[in-house]
Design an enzyme around this catalytic site. Sequence first.
Site, PDB file in Angstrom:
ATOM      1  N   GLY A 110       0.821  -1.205   0.000  1.00 58.52           N
ATOM      2  CA  GLY A 110       0.000   0.000   0.000  1.00 58.52           C
ATOM      3  C   GLY A 110       0.850   1.247   0.000  1.00 58.52           C
ATOM      4  O   GLY A 110       2.081   1.191   0.120  1.00 58.52           O
TER       5      GLY A 110
ATOM      6  N   GLY B 109       0.946   5.428   1.461  1.00 62.07           N
ATOM      7  CA  GLY B 109       0.387   6.456   2.315  1.00 62.07           C
ATOM      8  C   GLY B 109       0.881   7.823   1.915  1.00 62.07           C
ATOM      9  O   GLY B 109       1.488   7.990   0.848  1.00 62.07           O
TER      10      GLY B 109
ATOM     11  N   MET C 122       3.251   9.537   3.271  1.00 64.59           N
ATOM     12  CA  MET C 122       4.697   9.712   3.396  1.00 64.59           C
ATOM     13  C   MET C 122       5.519   8.600   2.751  1.00 64.59           C
ATOM     14  O   MET C 122       6.670   8.813   2.379  1.00 64.59           O
ATOM     15  CB  MET C 122       5.095   9.823   4.872  1.00 64.59           C
ATOM     16  CG  MET C 122       4.768  11.166   5.491  1.00 64.59           C
ATOM     17  SD  MET C 122       5.525  11.358   7.119  1.00 64.59           S
ATOM     18  CE  MET C 122       7.265  11.417   6.700  1.00 64.59           C
TER      19      MET C 122
ATOM     20  N   VAL D 277       4.552   0.991   1.437  1.00 68.62           N
ATOM     21  CA  VAL D 277       4.813  -0.168   2.289  1.00 68.62           C
ATOM     22  C   VAL D 277       4.885  -1.423   1.428  1.00 68.62           C
ATOM     23  O   VAL D 277       4.024  -1.664   0.579  1.00 68.62           O
ATOM     24  CB  VAL D 277       3.726  -0.328   3.366  1.00 68.62           C
ATOM     25  CG1 VAL D 277       4.028  -1.543   4.246  1.00 68.62           C
ATOM     26  CG2 VAL D 277       3.629   0.927   4.221  1.00 68.62           C
TER      27      VAL D 277
ATOM     28  N   LYS E 139       8.517   0.076   5.175  1.00 67.17           N
ATOM     29  CA  LYS E 139       7.983   1.363   4.737  1.00 67.17           C
ATOM     30  C   LYS E 139       9.137   2.197   4.196  1.00 67.17           C
ATOM     31  O   LYS E 139      10.139   2.409   4.891  1.00 67.17           O
ATOM     32  CB  LYS E 139       7.309   2.082   5.897  1.00 67.17           C
ATOM     33  CG  LYS E 139       6.613   3.380   5.506  1.00 67.17           C
ATOM     34  CD  LYS E 139       5.867   3.952   6.708  1.00 67.17           C
ATOM     35  CE  LYS E 139       5.113   5.218   6.355  1.00 67.17           C
ATOM     36  NZ  LYS E 139       4.367   5.747   7.524  1.00 67.17           N
TER      37      LYS E 139
ATOM     38  N   ASP F  42      -3.689   9.450  15.587  1.00 69.82           N
ATOM     39  CA  ASP F  42      -4.357   9.096  14.332  1.00 69.82           C
ATOM     40  C   ASP F  42      -5.037   7.731  14.435  1.00 69.82           C
ATOM     41  O   ASP F  42      -4.933   6.893  13.528  1.00 69.82           O
ATOM     42  CB  ASP F  42      -3.357   9.103  13.180  1.00 69.82           C
ATOM     43  CG  ASP F  42      -4.033   9.227  11.807  1.00 69.82           C
ATOM     44  OD1 ASP F  42      -5.181   9.732  11.767  1.00 69.82           O
ATOM     45  OD2 ASP F  42      -3.434   8.837  10.802  1.00 69.82           O
TER      46      ASP F  42
END
Length: 453
Positions: free
Chosen positions: A124, A126, A128, A131, A146, A240
Amino acid sequence: MAAPADAEKPTISTTATTSTSATSASPGSSTAKDARGLSSLDESNLERSIIRRGLATPGEVEACKAYRAKQAAQVEGTPNQSLLDVMVAAKVLTKGQMARLLQERGEAAKKLEIPGYTIIEKLGKGSMGVVFKARQISVNRIVAIKILLDGLAQNKEFIRRFEREAQIAAKLSHNNIVNAIDAGEAGGRYFFVMEFVEGPTIKDFLDKNKVFEEKDAVRIAMAVAEALKHANQRGLIHRDVKPENVILTKDGGVKLADLGLARLTGDETWGLSEAGMAIGTPYYISPEQVRGQTDVDIRADIYSLGATLYHMVTGKVPYSGDNPQEVMKKHVDPRVELVPPDHLNTGISSGMGMVIETMLSKNRENRYTTPDDLILDLQCLLQGDPPMIAGQKPGSLEALSEGDADDYAPSLVDDAQMAEMAGVVNARNQIIAALAVVLAVSMVTNVIMLVAR
């Protein structure tokens, strides 16, 4: 007589066929390669990519693999034909699609070389980083890596934030938190290695319109609360907590992920640098985060967990809007009232509704003070009991915690005792009244005597 050219092409069936080539190797082996140099492990990732993108069905992929295995078995020593070539010959893929797939694989292999790890597939992306699923070669362990996005890797501030995430994660070690393993830089790429957790997120279920049963939701919330308790004990807040960051493992476990926005509560410099910034996810952000306060504490995470729990049991977010600004404003505006979750889902208990509403109080002074308090009430719900803390007024909670027996003494007196006490009070009042009459008569008499003189 030679067979027609079309006879050399595989026949594609929508029924999956399982067949293994004599030259295939076990996953992870780099010795078995096809004509284009793809290992069996790489090919497995390629298959998933093709299916995930909708370029071919699982049945078509399996049919092509079966045809290739049959061709290799007919002539011993023949190199294993590329699966992509077979799929192009079968007109499942076009030559252009094959070229793009090979180009992407080549670029990925070139870009993602992390010493000590073998990249397996992308999981996936994100805000920043990206991953990837990978194998840690030294211990033959599957991990998640990551990698900071290329565009951000040129910015010192983003590099610092990325490294800080890894350092914060290293402070935590808990069964309900995705744990850190390693971090570093290789070839100008910054990476952060963490525990690989296989399983869907809460968001995956919500996206399918699933509403969680009360006990399941309580169990999951309790696990996240335990994770927050561990973080709080180490001076950290997540900032978060949301459905996307809660993973439900295949063995029934719960893992809180993504510490990208986590912060040390004692780091005043860091807090001041973010003053006035609304940091969090709009649907689940706490009011104090919306306001950009610098003194955000664990109660902000409790609020976000409450918003997540609300979504889980109602299928709706606490506050909706046409844009993020409108949503965040509703979290803060005291005139916007929360629709009680047990009104939206009458299948949940009133106690559950009270717990969620306490978590989602806009005034953080009325929320649970610590994860321990929340865990206590969640345990009550699991046992079928009403919550002990939710719904209580701060003043009564304080008195209860201090054991102020005087304030609660009337509740310990039965009806007979109350009647007896009332009789005593009435008798006392009658005596006082009689004395008052005598005193009044005496005063009147004295006045008359004075006048007569």
